[in-house]
Motif scaffolding. Structure first.
Motif, PDB file in Angstrom:
ATOM      1  N   ASP A  72       0.830  -1.212   0.000  1.00 34.83           N
ATOM      2  CA  ASP A  72       0.000   0.000   0.000  1.00 34.83           C
ATOM      3  C   ASP A  72       0.865   1.263   0.000  1.00 34.83           C
ATOM      4  O   ASP A  72       0.438   2.310  -0.450  1.00 34.83           O
ATOM      5  CB  ASP A  72      -0.912   0.017   1.221  1.00 34.83           C
ATOM      6  N   PHE A  73       2.056   1.145   0.574  1.00 33.65           N
ATOM      7  CA  PHE A  73       2.984   2.288   0.555  1.00 33.65           C
ATOM      8  C   PHE A  73       4.406   1.759   0.693  1.00 33.65           C
ATOM      9  O   PHE A  73       4.618   0.583   1.005  1.00 33.65           O
ATOM     10  CB  PHE A  73       2.665   3.298   1.677  1.00 33.65           C
ATOM     11  N   ILE A  74       5.357   2.650   0.402  1.00 33.22           N
ATOM     12  CA  ILE A  74       6.771   2.288   0.576  1.00 33.22           C
ATOM     13  C   ILE A  74       7.339   3.148   1.694  1.00 33.22           C
ATOM     14  O   ILE A  74       7.079   4.358   1.748  1.00 33.22           O
ATOM     15  CB  ILE A  74       7.563   2.511  -0.733  1.00 33.22           C
ATOM     16  N   CYS A  75       8.078   2.516   2.585  1.00 34.70           N
ATOM     17  CA  CYS A  75       8.738   3.270   3.649  1.00 34.70           C
ATOM     18  C   CYS A  75      10.216   3.376   3.302  1.00 34.70           C
ATOM     19  O   CYS A  75      10.938   2.377   3.333  1.00 34.70           O
ATOM     20  CB  CYS A  75       8.552   2.578   5.003  1.00 34.70           C
ATOM     21  N   LEU A  76      10.629   4.588   2.954  1.00 31.82           N
ATOM     22  CA  LEU A  76      12.036   4.841   2.626  1.00 31.82           C
ATOM     23  C   LEU A  76      12.745   5.308   3.904  1.00 31.82           C
ATOM     24  O   LEU A  76      12.422   6.353   4.458  1.00 31.82           O
ATOM     25  CB  LEU A  76      12.131   5.914   1.531  1.00 31.82           C
ATOM     26  N   ARG A  77      13.698   4.498   4.327  1.00 32.44           N
ATOM     27  CA  ARG A  77      14.339   4.778   5.608  1.00 32.44           C
ATOM     28  C   ARG A  77      15.780   5.230   5.383  1.00 32.44           C
ATOM     29  O   ARG A  77      16.566   4.531   4.728  1.00 32.44           O
ATOM     30  CB  ARG A  77      14.313   3.499   6.433  1.00 32.44           C
ATOM     31  N   PHE A  78      16.125   6.382   5.968  1.00 31.29           N
ATOM     32  CA  PHE A  78      17.452   6.953   5.753  1.00 31.29           C
ATOM     33  C   PHE A  78      18.462   6.469   6.790  1.00 31.29           C
ATOM     34  O   PHE A  78      18.920   7.236   7.631  1.00 31.29           O
ATOM     35  CB  PHE A  78      17.372   8.481   5.694  1.00 31.29           C
ATOM     36  N   GLU A  79      18.791   5.172   6.685  1.00 30.74           N
ATOM     37  CA  GLU A  79      19.767   4.609   7.617  1.00 30.74           C
ATOM     38  C   GLU A  79      21.158   5.211   7.379  1.00 30.74           C
ATOM     39  O   GLU A  79      21.937   5.388   8.303  1.00 30.74           O
ATOM     40  CB  GLU A  79      19.820   3.081   7.414  1.00 30.74           C
ATOM     41  N   GLY A  80      21.431   5.533   6.112  1.00 25.43           N
ATOM     42  CA  GLY A  80      22.751   6.068   5.752  1.00 25.43           C
ATOM     43  C   GLY A  80      22.991   7.479   6.271  1.00 25.43           C
ATOM     44  O   GLY A  80      24.105   7.990   6.207  1.00 25.43           O
ATOM     45  N   ALA A  81      21.948   8.129   6.781  1.00 28.39           N
ATOM     46  CA  ALA A  81      22.130   9.493   7.296  1.00 28.39           C
ATOM     47  C   ALA A  81      22.541   9.491   8.763  1.00 28.39           C
ATOM     48  O   ALA A  81      22.863  10.533   9.338  1.00 28.39           O
ATOM     49  CB  ALA A  81      20.831  10.287   7.121  1.00 28.39           C
ATOM     50  N   ASP A  82      22.519   8.325   9.385  1.00 31.28           N
ATOM     51  CA  ASP A  82      22.832   8.222  10.817  1.00 31.28           C
ATOM     52  C   ASP A  82      24.222   8.767  11.120  1.00 31.28           C
ATOM     53  O   ASP A  82      25.206   8.350  10.519  1.00 31.28           O
ATOM     54  CB  ASP A  82      22.758   6.732  11.219  1.00 31.28           C
ATOM     55  N   PRO A  83      24.307   9.729  12.052  1.00 30.80           N
ATOM     56  CA  PRO A  83      25.607  10.304  12.404  1.00 30.80           C
ATOM     57  C   PRO A  83      26.570   9.242  12.947  1.00 30.80           C
ATOM     58  O   PRO A  83      27.781   9.418  12.869  1.00 30.80           O
ATOM     59  CB  PRO A  83      25.283  11.333  13.487  1.00 30.80           C
ATOM     60  N   ASN A  84      26.037   8.138  13.504  1.00 32.71           N
ATOM     61  CA  ASN A  84      26.910   7.065  13.972  1.00 32.71           C
ATOM     62  C   ASN A  84      27.291   6.109  12.845  1.00 32.71           C
ATOM     63  O   ASN A  84      27.990   5.124  13.079  1.00 32.71           O
ATOM     64  CB  ASN A  84      26.229   6.258  15.079  1.00 32.71           C
ATOM     65  N   GLY A  85      26.792   6.385  11.656  1.00 34.22           N
ATOM     66  CA  GLY A  85      27.095   5.528  10.512  1.00 34.22           C
ATOM     67  C   GLY A  85      27.731   6.347   9.401  1.00 34.22           C
ATOM     68  O   GLY A  85      28.714   7.065   9.615  1.00 34.22           O
ATOM     69  N   LEU A  86      27.107   6.272   8.213  1.00 34.52           N
ATOM     70  CA  LEU A  86      27.694   6.963   7.052  1.00 34.52           C
ATOM     71  C   LEU A  86      27.534   8.482   7.126  1.00 34.52           C
ATOM     72  O   LEU A  86      28.249   9.214   6.458  1.00 34.52           O
ATOM     73  CB  LEU A  86      27.030   6.461   5.771  1.00 34.52           C
ATOM     74  N   ASN A  87      26.587   8.934   7.924  1.00 34.39           N
ATOM     75  CA  ASN A  87      26.363  10.373   8.116  1.00 34.39           C
ATOM     76  C   ASN A  87      26.202  11.118   6.793  1.00 34.39           C
ATOM     77  O   ASN A  87      26.833  12.153   6.571  1.00 34.39           O
ATOM     78  CB  ASN A  87      27.510  10.956   8.948  1.00 34.39           C
ATOM     79  N   LYS A  88      25.349  10.585   5.912  1.00 36.56           N
ATOM     80  CA  LYS A  88      25.127  11.228   4.615  1.00 36.56           C
ATOM     81  C   LYS A  88      24.528  12.631   4.790  1.00 36.56           C
ATOM     82  O   LYS A  88      23.822  12.893   5.752  1.00 36.56           O
ATOM     83  CB  LYS A  88      24.179  10.368   3.770  1.00 36.56           C
ATOM     84  N   SER A  89      24.820  13.485   3.834  1.00 37.13           N
ATOM     85  CA  SER A  89      24.372  14.880   3.967  1.00 37.13           C
ATOM     86  C   SER A  89      22.870  14.999   3.688  1.00 37.13           C
ATOM     87  O   SER A  89      22.275  14.146   3.035  1.00 37.13           O
ATOM     88  CB  SER A  89      25.140  15.762   2.988  1.00 37.13           C
ATOM     89  N   PHE A  90      22.284  16.106   4.176  1.00 39.90           N
ATOM     90  CA  PHE A  90      20.852  16.351   3.969  1.00 39.90           C
ATOM     91  C   PHE A  90      20.539  16.477   2.483  1.00 39.90           C
ATOM     92  O   PHE A  90      19.523  15.984   2.017  1.00 39.90           O
ATOM     93  CB  PHE A  90      20.427  17.650   4.666  1.00 39.90           C
ATOM     94  N   GLU A  91      21.436  17.140   1.768  1.00 44.26           N
ATOM     95  CA  GLU A  91      21.201  17.374   0.343  1.00 44.26           C
ATOM     96  C   GLU A  91      21.126  16.049  -0.408  1.00 44.26           C
ATOM     97  O   GLU A  91      20.236  15.813  -1.217  1.00 44.26           O
ATOM     98  CB  GLU A  91      22.321  18.241  -0.264  1.00 44.26           C
ATOM     99  N   GLU A  92      22.084  15.168  -0.081  1.00 43.37           N
ATOM    100  CA  GLU A  92      22.139  13.867  -0.736  1.00 43.37           C
ATOM    101  C   GLU A  92      20.840  13.093  -0.472  1.00 43.37           C
ATOM    102  O   GLU A  92      20.255  12.484  -1.368  1.00 43.37           O
ATOM    103  CB  GLU A  92      23.351  13.104  -0.182  1.00 43.37           C
ATOM    104  N   CYS A  93      20.392  13.119   0.786  1.00 44.21           N
ATOM    105  CA  CYS A  93      19.172  12.404   1.167  1.00 44.21           C
ATOM    106  C   CYS A  93      17.955  12.979   0.454  1.00 44.21           C
ATOM    107  O   CYS A  93      17.109  12.240  -0.060  1.00 44.21           O
ATOM    108  CB  CYS A  93      18.953  12.476   2.678  1.00 44.21           C
ATOM    109  N   ALA A  94      17.872  14.300   0.439  1.00 46.13           N
ATOM    110  CA  ALA A  94      16.707  14.953  -0.163  1.00 46.13           C
ATOM    111  C   ALA A  94      16.652  14.664  -1.666  1.00 46.13           C
ATOM    112  O   ALA A  94      15.577  14.410  -2.222  1.00 46.13           O
ATOM    113  CB  ALA A  94      16.774  16.464   0.086  1.00 46.13           C
ATOM    114  N   THR A  95      17.798  14.663  -2.316  1.00 42.95           N
ATOM    115  CA  THR A  95      17.837  14.359  -3.748  1.00 42.95           C
ATOM    116  C   THR A  95      17.364  12.937  -3.999  1.00 42.95           C
ATOM    117  O   THR A  95      16.557  12.677  -4.913  1.00 42.95           O
ATOM    118  CB  THR A  95      19.278  14.544  -4.290  1.00 42.95           C
ATOM    119  N   LEU A  96      17.850  12.017  -3.186  1.00 40.26           N
ATOM    120  CA  LEU A  96      17.449  10.617  -3.340  1.00 40.26           C
ATOM    121  C   LEU A  96      15.946  10.462  -3.115  1.00 40.26           C
ATOM    122  O   LEU A  96      15.259   9.762  -3.861  1.00 40.26           O
ATOM    123  CB  LEU A  96      18.232   9.728  -2.364  1.00 40.26           C
ATOM    124  N   ALA A  97      15.431  11.125  -2.095  1.00 38.62           N
ATOM    125  CA  ALA A  97      13.996  11.041  -1.798  1.00 38.62           C
ATOM    126  C   ALA A  97      13.186  11.488  -3.003  1.00 38.62           C
ATOM    127  O   ALA A  97      12.178  10.875  -3.371  1.00 38.62           O
ATOM    128  CB  ALA A  97      13.666  11.893  -0.574  1.00 38.62           C
TER     129      ALA A  97
END
Lengths: 451, 314
Positions: free
Chosen positions: B90-115
């Motif tokens: 019914d829906f897709i849940c896109l989870r930003f695990e790669g943005a975790d500061p304790n992990g890859l800490n991806k940037s907001f811009e990168e995440c927003a573009t992907l979204a």
């Protein structure tokens, strides 16, 4: 209908004789209405009043007992529809279905799984407690099946699923001493069935094509003065089964109609049609909503781990948190150089923390002092998880002889305790752990120098 | 005497809420009874099922699941398209695990573009999940909300520490929906809803994520919290608790040892993937039974089972 304290008072002798242990008849009546004392404590009631009262002050839902010795089970006796109102009393039981139509290999495999799945979780034994033995048409094979289960060494209660009274007579000869459930009374055979089970007071499972016919059947059986009953909630469809489970429970508790005041039986194995995960889904649903005896196709670890965990959660006192035994728990096979972690005895905390330590793969000793069964911060605020509690526990638990490592890791949320503990345990290096359990694997692996 | 159906009428009902746009709009809530109690009244839009995907390669996911998805998990956009075509949740849940500061800490811009790329590639409504680090999520949701303006997604979740920014940016500025996340306590859930209401965000834009636990791990708190929330919403007509409930079941059930322990570590327990599915299915069925309107699941086999369960109970 349940009677109020005032209704009961009207039936008492109103002499305030105090023989019942209460100062006045009114006080006694109020207590009886609340279920706190038996009406028979009053020795001056008229027989008429007594009969009237013992009927209406009995629990709305009957407790049904079966199985012998270690295999004894109780079902029913529930008083509420939602567990936060008052504890769910007698946990639902799981049965595994075996029949005379199955091959010996199938039967052996199911018995082997029932033997294999038997473990202790927070002080409670987890296993399928009932063997449901279904008669499909071959009497010799059916009796052989019963003997096979008896000879298997399984400590289970028996449930004979059979509507043929002549087969049942012979089957009962084999297992009547085990106090089995007899399942399969319907509108055609109920008189013979009642005659069969009455002397031994065995629970009788009733089955009817619809809820209203089931209701009529219960009334007919009650007219024969038999009240050790279980009600089949039907296996026509999941929707009908769910509706019936809710309606039976509600009719008993909310409408206070004892005709449906009995535990329920749900054949999840038939509803799931061989789909293992659907069986898990349905068994979970009926654990939540009013299934008392849940019949499964099999009980392997895939089914057992979630279902027994769920049941253990749901059948707990809503006012008391689940606790684990205070002691030292070895995780990942610790040795005499493994560090020591401390947390509280609240079961939820224990599971989360021990799970994360397991995930880290770092061998460690996990110490659980008596902290009142609260979470870390609550226990700390209540003074149950203080520096002196922890220091005393370390000294008295004998952990100092189990490990030479003197690293003691405390939860980050109670970092303020570090000084206190350090003063009482000068030989130990007190280390502040992470605030959240999920950060433990990284923390432990970094501390131990593992990547 | 003859049997008479016992009927319970309630004065309150759960708000209707819509996610997504156009033909693919998804309705949540609308019921005035307990789940599947159709003998009492209107069961509303029914239970919705979402599948979880990540912004990064799902390193820690169970092997069989990674194999099932094959090469698409290397590319989140392809992954989303595959999920939509193959499993039709019914829906897709896109989870930003790669943005975790304790992990890859991806940037907001990168995440927003992907979204945005994911949102443009699929028709299904999106639920956006953050890192569970509230400081990072505050900006992450703000940026993603901005980039996805007009897509009407659900931001999962706003907590007490960041609700002002998440709800204000998400709902007020960019017209999305927000999930108010509290931790398994009716009073905390109510309080957060009221606080979000005070930002001029209406109930029709709020979903509740009242917290979850896998079965066996304190699930009784989850069950009783949701029971009590629904009794207050329906029975007492408490408007501050009449939002639909979403439960991200997958976020917890795959981490407990019943699901995470490998076959080498626990040989007597049998297939790890099956154990993981069973834990997910059992938790989802149980949380739906008390009143969750939507669940986020990880394994397509779990989603298929829960879909069949819900259809069989309708």
């Amino acid at each position: 209908m349940a009677m109020s304290g005032l209704d009961i008072y009207k039936l008492t002798p109103k002499t305030n004789c105090k023989e019942c242990g209460f100062p006045t008849c009114m006080a006694f009546a109020m207590k009886v209405a609340a279920g706190g004392v038996e009406i028979s404590k009053c020795s001056h009631m008229s027989d008429d009043a007594m009969a009237k009262l013992s009927e209406s002050t009995a629990p709305l839902m009957k407790i049904v007992t079966f199985g012998k010795g270690e295999a004894e089970c109780k079902l029913g006796g529930e008083t509420v529809l939602f567990r936060h109102e008052k504890t769910f009393v007698n946990r639902n039981r799981f049965a595994v279905l075996l029949s005379d139509a199955m091959s010996q290999e199938q039967i052996d495999a199911k018995i082997a799984n029932m033997k294999n799945v038997d473990y202790v979780r927070i002080g409670e034994e987890m296993k399928a407690e009932i063997a449901a033995l279904q008669y499909v048409g071959n009497k010799d094979a059916y009796l052989a099946l019963i003997n096979k289960v008896k000879a298997s060494g399984l400590k289970v209660a028996y449930m004979l699923v059979c509507a043929d009274v002549s087969v049942l007579k012979d089957a009962l000869e084999l297992v009547k001493d085990e106090l089995p459930i007899v399942f399969g009374a319907n509108s055609n055979n109920y008189q013979e069935m009642v005659a069969l089970v009455k002397e031994l007071k065995l629970p009788l499972g009733l089955k009817a094509p619809s809820l209203s016919e089931l209701y009529d059947l219960v009334e007919n059986v009650q007219k024969l003065d038999y009240k050790e009953l279980l009600l089949d909630i039907s296996n026509a469809s999941a929707r009908e089964a769910f509706t019936n489970a809710v309606q039976i429970r509600r009719t008993a508790l909310k409408e206070q109609d004892r005709t449906f005041g009995y535990p329920s039986v749900v054949f999840v194995n038939e509803l799931a049609k061989g789909d293992k995960f659907m069986e898990v889904a349905l068994a979970s649903l009926f654990t939540m909503k009013y299934g008392s005896l849940i019949v499964m196709d099999d009980m392997d670890y895939t089914r057992a781990l979630p279902l027994f965990g769920l049941r253990q959660n749901i059948y707990t006192d809503p006012q008391k948190p689940m606790r684990v035994e205070p002691e030292f728990y070895p995780i990942n096979n610790p040795g005499d150089n493994s560090p020591v972690l401390i947390t509280v005895d609240f079961a939820l905390t224990y599971f989360v923390v021990s799970g994360e330590v397991e995930r880290s793969k770092v061998p460690a000793w996990m110490g659980i002092p008596d902290a009142g069964g609260y979470s870390v911060l609550t226990a700390w605020a209540a003074g149950k998880f203080s520096g002196s509690v922890i220091a005393k526990f370390i000294k008295e638990s004998g952990i100092e002889s189990k490990t030479k490592c003197r690293k003691l890791i405390i939860p980050g949320k109670v970092a303020v305790l570090k000084g206190d503990i350090q003063d009482s345990l000068p030989d130990w290096e007190v280390i502040i752990g992470p605030d959240e359990a999920m950060h433990l694997p990284k923390f432990l692996r970094t501390m131990e120098g593992i990547n | 005497m003859a049997f008479k159906t016992s009927v319970q009428k309630y004065s309150g009902s759960i708000y209707n809420l819509e996610l997504g746009t156009g033909e693919n709009t998804l309705a949540l809530g609308g019921q005035n009874v307990f789940p599947f109690y159709s003998f009492d009244g209107d069961t509303g839009s029914g239970t919705k099922i979402g599948l979880e995907i990540l912004d990064v390669y799902p390193e820690n996911w169970v092997k069989g699941l990674k194999e099932l998805y094959g090469s698409v998990v290397g590319n989140t956009v392809e992954w989303a398209k595959y999920v939509e075509e193959k499993f039709a949740p019914d829906f897709i849940c896109l989870r930003f695990e790669g943005a975790d500061p304790n992990g890859l800490n991806k940037s907001f811009e990168e995440c927003a573009t992907l979204a945005k790329e994911v949102a443009n590639a699929v028709k299904l409504p999106l639920v956006i999940a953050g890192t569970q680090n509230y400081e990072k999520d505050l900006k992450l949701f703000e940026k993603v909300a901005q980039e996805l303006e007009g897509k009407n997604v659900l931001l999962l979740s706003a907590v007490e520490d960041n609700y002002k920014n998440v709800a204000a940016a998400g709902v007020t500025a960019y017209k999305h929906k927000v999930a108010a996340e509290s931790s398994v306590d009716i009073n905390l859930a109510k309080q957060l809803n009221i606080l979000i209401n005070q930002l001029e965000v209406k109930n029709e834009n709020i979903v509740m994520n009242v917290g979850t636990a896998p079965v066996g791990y304190g699930f009784e708190y989850v069950a009783s919290t949701i029971d009590r929330i629904r009794l207050a919403a329906l029975g007492q007509n408490d408007k501050t608790l009449q939002m639909p409930i979403i439960t991200p079941v997958a976020f917890d059930t795959w981490d407990v040892k019943e699901s995470a322990s490998t076959e080498e570590d626990s040989p007597e327990w049998g297939c790890q993937e099956e154990r993981g599915i069973a834990m997910e299915v059992s938790t989802a069925a149980s949380v739906i039974a008390v009143g969750s309107d939507a669940v986020v699941l990880r394994h397509p086999r779990s989603a298929e089972t829960i879909r069949a369960l819900v259809n069989n109970l309708k």
